[in-house]
Design an enzyme around this catalytic site. Structure first.
Site, PDB file in Angstrom:
ATOM      1  N   ASP A  17      -4.042   1.189  -9.534  1.00 57.98           N
ATOM      2  CA  ASP A  17      -5.487   0.945  -9.611  1.00 57.98           C
ATOM      3  C   ASP A  17      -5.927   0.675 -11.047  1.00 57.98           C
ATOM      4  OD1 ASP A  17      -5.412   1.463  -6.945  1.00 57.98           O
ATOM      5  OD2 ASP A  17      -6.416   3.404  -7.056  1.00 57.98           O
TER       6      ASP A  17
ATOM      7  N   GLU B  55      -7.385  10.756 -14.111  1.00 50.64           N
ATOM      8  CA  GLU B  55      -7.577  11.002 -12.680  1.00 50.64           C
ATOM      9  C   GLU B  55      -6.693  12.144 -12.191  1.00 50.64           C
ATOM     10  OE1 GLU B  55      -8.382   8.518  -8.610  1.00 50.64           O
ATOM     11  OE2 GLU B  55      -8.767   7.698 -10.577  1.00 50.64           O
TER      12      GLU B  55
ATOM     13  N   SER C 169     -11.348   1.225  -5.510  1.00 49.14           N
ATOM     14  CA  SER C 169     -11.012   1.891  -6.769  1.00 49.14           C
ATOM     15  C   SER C 169     -12.127   1.925  -7.790  1.00 49.14           C
ATOM     16  CB  SER C 169      -9.771   1.253  -7.384  1.00 49.14           C
ATOM     17  OG  SER C 169      -8.673   2.069  -7.176  1.00 49.14           O
TER      18      SER C 169
ATOM     19  N   GLY D 129     -12.198   2.084  -0.849  1.00 50.98           N
ATOM     20  CA  GLY D 129     -10.832   1.724  -1.217  1.00 50.98           C
ATOM     21  C   GLY D 129     -10.748   0.630  -2.256  1.00 50.98           C
TER      22      GLY D 129
ATOM     23  N   ASP E 215       2.811   2.310  -4.896  1.00 50.58           N
ATOM     24  CA  ASP E 215       2.758   2.477  -6.350  1.00 50.58           C
ATOM     25  C   ASP E 215       3.365   3.807  -6.784  1.00 50.58           C
ATOM     26  OD1 ASP E 215       0.586   3.753  -5.147  1.00 50.58           O
ATOM     27  OD2 ASP E 215      -0.731   3.477  -6.878  1.00 50.58           O
TER      28      ASP E 215
ATOM     29  N   GLU F  95       0.831  -1.208   0.000  1.00 55.63           N
ATOM     30  CA  GLU F  95       0.000   0.000   0.000  1.00 55.63           C
ATOM     31  C   GLU F  95       0.861   1.251   0.000  1.00 55.63           C
ATOM     32  OE1 GLU F  95      -3.103   0.234  -1.201  1.00 55.63           O
ATOM     33  OE2 GLU F  95      -3.710  -1.162   0.354  1.00 55.63           O
TER      34      GLU F  95
END
Length: 386
Positions: free
Chosen positions: A173, A162, A128, A126, A39, A36
């Site tokens: 994601d 995004e 996505s 969470g 990325d 987590e």
């Protein structure tokens, strides 16, 4: 479950536009097993697509205008493709506007379309849903107008859409939403976008998400702060160890040797990142060896890091994980997603699911006065055309 969603979405489209859709697309949410907040720190992550999806129905409008209906919101908007694409006060439409802008900016030629969509991905948990929306919309337009776009470019354009909306997300994601495979997790190198699949046979364990039903308003500002803090920390590391190009090149020993060069906060952030990158590698080995118990232990370790070092947890999530750690039926648990609310991901011994849900539901309600929701998930395929 998805059969009903597909049927209802198709029926709504036919009622709205008086014709059957030309294309139907399913775009999944995702879980991240471990890794987590890595990325955007050039590490490895271990996501997977899940069997909760957004269903899109498309047709060509034979004009320059596109009409999009969000069934679940009971809202719609229209956009003229000859106009400049600009942000709107209606936030959900911006993800679609961003997709259209990305396609146009990359030189793709397409006409107007009609689209309706509906979802069984819980929003704000969470999982996505935004990446599923971006990638499903991109994929649908690609299929409708026969655009030549590779999977990885669908993911990259979704990410840029995004960013345009204002969330500076990493690639995980969108990549996992597009590239997912049933019963496989993806070990993704967020630096090079190289990836490999690992079997995800959880054997005697069920994968259950506990939805805290809270979303603290800190998320967006603190997410961006974490990125800045990590960039500051990496610059200090590179200054002392020029051979280190990214966090993956840095060992915990190197970090500890220069601890006094960091502010306490920045040290905590980078210490978590370095350890979490190593946990992802250990998790892949555990999965390959069928050692689900070790995977569970790594999940607990990750939660501790997210709570105490990266500081993106909250009272509700910490309570859920602490309770899980004391429960013999649960071998691993952690906050999943950006933090400050959303879900915990849990490995629960099969046969104990109902009792665990009953126990946690009562305890959570008694403690916070909030209903706890549960999502049983299975690892599934990425964005697909029906």
């Amino acid at each position: 479950m998805n059969d009903i969603l597909i049927k209802d979405t198709t029926a709504f489209f036919e009622k709205s536009f008086g014709s059957a859709p030309q294309k139907i697309v399913l775009s999944p949410g995702r879980i991240n097993i471990i890794g987590e907040h890595i990325d955007y720190n050039d590490g490895y992550v271990l996501p997977a697509a899940i069997d909760k999806v957004i269903c899109f129905a498309f047709e060509k409008s034979n004009s320059k205008k596109s009409k999009v209906i969000a069934i679940d919101l009971n809202e719609e908007f229209e956009i003229d493709l000859t106009d400049k694409v600009e942000l709107s006060d209606v936030v959900w439409t911006n993800y679609i506007r961003g997709v259209i802008k990305q396609l146009q900016d990359n030189g793709f030629s397409f006409e107007g379309f009609n689209c309706v969509f509906s979802s069984n991905i819980p929003v704000g948990s969470g999982l996505s849903s935004s990446a599923a929306l971006e990638c499903g919309m991109l994929f649908g337009i690609k299929e409708l107008f026969d655009l030549k776009i590779e999977k990885v470019d669908v993911a990259l354009m979704g990410q840029k859409a995004e960013h345009w909306v204002g969330i500076n997300c990493g690639i995980m994601d969108q990549f996992s939403s597009v590239h997912g495979l049933e019963n496989k997790v993806i070990k993704l190198d967020c630096n090079t976008l190289d990836f490999e699949y690992h079997d995800a046979d959880f054997k005697d364990y069920s994968l259950i998400l506990f939805d805290s039903n809270v979303k603290h308003s800190l998320f967006t500002s603190e997410y961006n702060n974490r990125r800045i803090e990590c960039e500051q920390g990496l610059a200090i590391i590179k200054n002392h160890f020029p051979e280190v190009k990214s966090f993956r090149d840095c060992s915990e020993e190197q970090l500890l040797s220069i601890q006094d060069q960091f502010t306490p906060v920045v040290f905590k952030r980078v210490h978590f990142v370095v350890k979490e990158i190593n946990r992802v590698i250990k998790a892949c080995v555990a999965l390959d060896n069928g050692n689900i118990e070790l995977l569970g232990q790594l999940l607990f370790e990750t939660h501790y890091g997210l709570s105490q070092e990266y500081e993106v947890s909250c009272e509700e999530l910490d309570m859920l994980v602490d309770t899980a750690k004391a429960d013999d039926a649960i071998i691993g648990s952690r906050v999943m997603g950006g933090g400050f609310g959303g879900c915990t991901i849990n490995l629960v011994k099969k046969g104990n699911e109902n009792e665990v849900k009953r126990k946690f539901s009562k305890l959570y309600l008694d403690t916070f006065g909030i209903e706890l929701k549960f999502y049983d998930v299975k690892i599934s395929n990425g964005t697909t055309l029906l």
